[in-house]
Design an enzyme around this catalytic site. Structure first.
Site, mmCIF file in Angstrom:
data_model
loop_
_atom_site.group_PDB
_atom_site.id
_atom_site.type_symbol
_atom_site.label_atom_id
_atom_site.label_comp_id
_atom_site.label_asym_id
_atom_site.label_seq_id
_atom_site.Cartn_x
_atom_site.Cartn_y
_atom_site.Cartn_z
ATOM 1 N N TYR A 142 0.843 -1.216 0.000
ATOM 2 C CA TYR A 142 0.000 0.000 0.000
ATOM 3 C C TYR A 142 0.874 1.261 0.000
ATOM 4 O O TYR A 142 0.651 2.185 -0.801
ATOM 5 C CB TYR A 142 -0.920 -0.033 1.228
ATOM 6 C CG TYR A 142 -1.668 1.261 1.472
ATOM 7 C CD1 TYR A 142 -2.755 1.626 0.684
ATOM 8 C CD2 TYR A 142 -1.286 2.120 2.509
ATOM 9 C CE1 TYR A 142 -3.442 2.816 0.922
ATOM 10 C CE2 TYR A 142 -1.967 3.305 2.748
ATOM 11 C CZ TYR A 142 -3.035 3.647 1.954
ATOM 12 O OH TYR A 142 -3.706 4.829 2.187
ATOM 13 N N ARG A 211 0.959 7.330 16.197
ATOM 14 C CA ARG A 211 0.520 7.902 14.930
ATOM 15 C C ARG A 211 0.121 9.353 15.174
ATOM 16 O O ARG A 211 -0.154 9.753 16.297
ATOM 17 C CB ARG A 211 -0.730 7.148 14.408
ATOM 18 C CG ARG A 211 -0.504 5.688 14.084
ATOM 19 C CD ARG A 211 0.257 5.526 12.791
ATOM 20 N NE ARG A 211 0.439 4.129 12.477
ATOM 21 C CZ ARG A 211 1.404 3.355 12.965
ATOM 22 N NH1 ARG A 211 2.282 3.855 13.800
ATOM 23 N NH2 ARG A 211 1.506 2.096 12.601
HETATM 24 N N1 LIG Z 1 -8.011 7.056 6.398
HETATM 25 C C1 LIG Z 1 -6.733 7.426 6.531
HETATM 26 O O1 LIG Z 1 -6.247 7.585 7.650
HETATM 27 C C2 LIG Z 1 -5.878 7.681 5.306
HETATM 28 C C3 LIG Z 1 -4.532 7.982 5.508
HETATM 29 C C4 LIG Z 1 -3.721 8.245 4.403
HETATM 30 C C5 LIG Z 1 -4.274 8.228 3.135
HETATM 31 N N2 LIG Z 1 -5.574 7.915 2.950
HETATM 32 C C6 LIG Z 1 -6.128 7.924 1.591
HETATM 33 O O2 LIG Z 1 -7.322 8.691 1.574
HETATM 34 C C7 LIG Z 1 -8.209 8.181 0.591
HETATM 35 C C8 LIG Z 1 -9.576 7.913 1.193
HETATM 36 O O3 LIG Z 1 -9.445 6.903 2.200
HETATM 37 P P1 LIG Z 1 -10.611 6.551 3.222
HETATM 38 O O4 LIG Z 1 -9.998 6.299 4.531
HETATM 39 O O5 LIG Z 1 -11.703 7.552 3.115
HETATM 40 O O6 LIG Z 1 -11.086 5.132 2.667
HETATM 41 P P2 LIG Z 1 -12.535 4.634 2.182
HETATM 42 O O7 LIG Z 1 -12.374 3.171 1.912
HETATM 43 O O8 LIG Z 1 -13.595 5.069 3.129
HETATM 44 O O9 LIG Z 1 -12.743 5.423 0.827
HETATM 45 C C9 LIG Z 1 -12.286 4.975 -0.415
HETATM 46 C C10 LIG Z 1 -13.430 5.153 -1.401
HETATM 47 O O10 LIG Z 1 -12.958 4.728 -2.692
HETATM 48 C C11 LIG Z 1 -13.957 3.901 -3.292
HETATM 49 N N3 LIG Z 1 -13.291 2.981 -4.207
HETATM 50 C C12 LIG Z 1 -12.434 1.973 -3.880
HETATM 51 N N4 LIG Z 1 -12.044 1.327 -4.985
HETATM 52 C C13 LIG Z 1 -12.655 1.950 -6.029
HETATM 53 C C14 LIG Z 1 -12.654 1.727 -7.433
HETATM 54 N N5 LIG Z 1 -11.933 0.743 -7.974
HETATM 55 N N6 LIG Z 1 -13.404 2.546 -8.213
HETATM 56 C C15 LIG Z 1 -14.141 3.551 -7.669
HETATM 57 N N7 LIG Z 1 -14.179 3.804 -6.343
HETATM 58 C C16 LIG Z 1 -13.449 3.003 -5.544
HETATM 59 C C17 LIG Z 1 -14.614 3.178 -2.119
HETATM 60 O O11 LIG Z 1 -15.899 2.663 -2.439
HETATM 61 C C18 LIG Z 1 -14.647 4.285 -1.071
HETATM 62 O O12 LIG Z 1 -15.830 5.046 -1.159
HETATM 63 C C19 LIG Z 1 -7.523 6.933 0.010
HETATM 64 O O13 LIG Z 1 -6.862 7.317 -1.176
HETATM 65 C C20 LIG Z 1 -6.517 6.554 1.079
HETATM 66 O O14 LIG Z 1 -5.422 5.850 0.543
HETATM 67 C C21 LIG Z 1 -6.398 7.631 4.017
#
Ligand SMILES: NC(=O)c1ccc[n+]([C@@H]2O[C@H](COP(=O)([O-])OP(=O)(O)OC[C@H]3O[C@@H](n4cnc5c(N)ncnc54)[C@H](O)[C@@H]3O)[C@@H](O)[C@H]2O)c1
Length: 306
Positions: A142, A211
């Site tokens: 990841y 964290r």
């Molecule tokens: N939550 C954290 O602490 C965190 C930290 C660093 C980075 N991020 C990044 O932030 C972003 C959002 O993360 P999150 O925590 O809200 O996760 P989440 O899983 O709630 O959101 C991801 C969204 O992407 C959609 N998705 C996944 N695969 C898909 C596809 N193939 N086509 C279309 N839609 C798709 C999912 O349905 C979901 O709504 C991500 O890019 C993640 O890597 C999150």
């Protein structure tokens, strides 16, 4: 401004959508509802149930919507799942992101804002708080794929003039985070403490791992600021402070009135031990800083889960 948010039905993406709407922008969403939920998206917003890997369907949406800016939040966001299935993980996070970049290129999008990660990409830090000049050494697929896409963003900017801003998030928490998800220790603990059943929350490893926790409205605000600022930049969004999992457990148990002792399980592979991110550059270029203190953010999260 017309803004398209990929992953806008997910935890962070849905807050990005809300803040874009509050700032007066016209918003549409692409999300295949893999982990997201239709209920997270305001009824005023058009939700396209499309997989970002589906080039044809994605380009049709971009052609119809003609967004000026894309905030790319869609991803497979679990470190653990990336360790189990690195190929499936890269398929969504690398190939899917490339399809988003291609759709931007072919439909004349001005700017892409990319949701990167600080902790998982940087790996075990040499110093904290970690700034953007710190070497990158991901410990998980990841982390590697989130970092790989940063390079693609830079080369789309250099070759095809797409403006890009990379926002490297720390650990984000708040309402709508999935308490049954793979990631998000705060949501998981709050969900399990409020449910009160067996087994109670389990701390992975010693719980001394640290964290940098940022409340979700703060990172959503950074996306709004990046609509106009930070072209060509990469920014760490953190508070600069680490909090241990044990401290989180104790604070949440105090707020919720959860009385059972902490249980500890095995440490997870691929996880960083201690990290916090310095947001000095984001403060200088975007005018951003985390505004919601941990205690207040935890209370808001507990209230929303109740
Ligand atoms: N939550 C954290 O602490 C965190 C930290 C660093 C980075 N991020 C990044 O932030 C972003 C959002 O993360 P999150 O925590 O809200 O996760 P989440 O899983 O709630 O959101 C991801 C969204 O992407 C959609 N998705 C996944 N695969 C898909 C596809 N193939 N086509 C279309 N839609 C798709 C999912 O349905 C979901 O709504 C991500 O890019 C993640 O890597 C999150």
């Amino acid at each position: 401004m017309k803004v398209l948010v990929t992953g806008g039905a997910g935890f962070i993406g849905s807050h990005v959508v809300d803040q874009m709407l509050s700032a007066g922008h016209e918003v549409s969403v692409v999300d295949n509802l893999r982990t997201g939920h239709r209920a997270n998206v305001s009824p005023d917003v058009e939700l396209h149930d499309v997989d970002i890997r589906d080039a044809v369907a994605l380009r049709q949406v971009f052609e119809a919507q003609r967004p000026e800016v894309v905030s790319h939040q869609a991803a497979q966001a679990s470190v653990r799942l990336s360790m189990e299935d690195p190929v499936g993980d890269a398929d969504i996070n690398v190939i899917g992101s490339l399809q988003v970049l291609e759709a931007c290129r072919y439909s004349g999008v001005r700017k892409l804002i990319y949701a990167g990660t600080g902790g998982a990409a940087v790996g075990e830090p040499r110093y904290t708080p970690v700034d953007e000049d710190h070497p990158v050494n991901p410990l998980s697929p990841y982390g590697a794929n989130k970092h790989a896409v940063e390079h693609y963003c830079s080369l789309y900017r250099a070759n095809w003039g797409l403006q890009t801003t990379i926002l490297r998030y720390s650990n984000i928490y708040g309402p709508r985070q999935d308490p049954h998800g793979e990631a998000g220790v705060i949501a998981i603990f709050v969900g399990q403490m409020l449910a009160g059943g067996d087994p109670g929350p389990t701390v992975n490893g010693t719980g001394e791992q640290e964290r940098d926790y940022v409340y979700v409205s703060d990172v959503a605000e950074a996306n709004v600021l990046a609509l106009e600022r930070g072209d060509g930049g990469m920014y760490h969004l953190g508070t600069g402070l680490g909090t241990s999992v044990n401290e989180l457990f104790d604070r949440l148990a105090g707020m919720i009135g959860y009385r059972r002792p902490r249980q500890h399980g095995a440490a997870l592979p691929g996880e960083v031990y201690k990290i916090a991110l310095s947001a000095e550059r984001a403060k200088r270029d975007l005018g951003w800083q985390a505004r919601v203190p941990l205690e207040a953010g935890l209370r808001l999260t507990v209230e929303s889960f109740r």
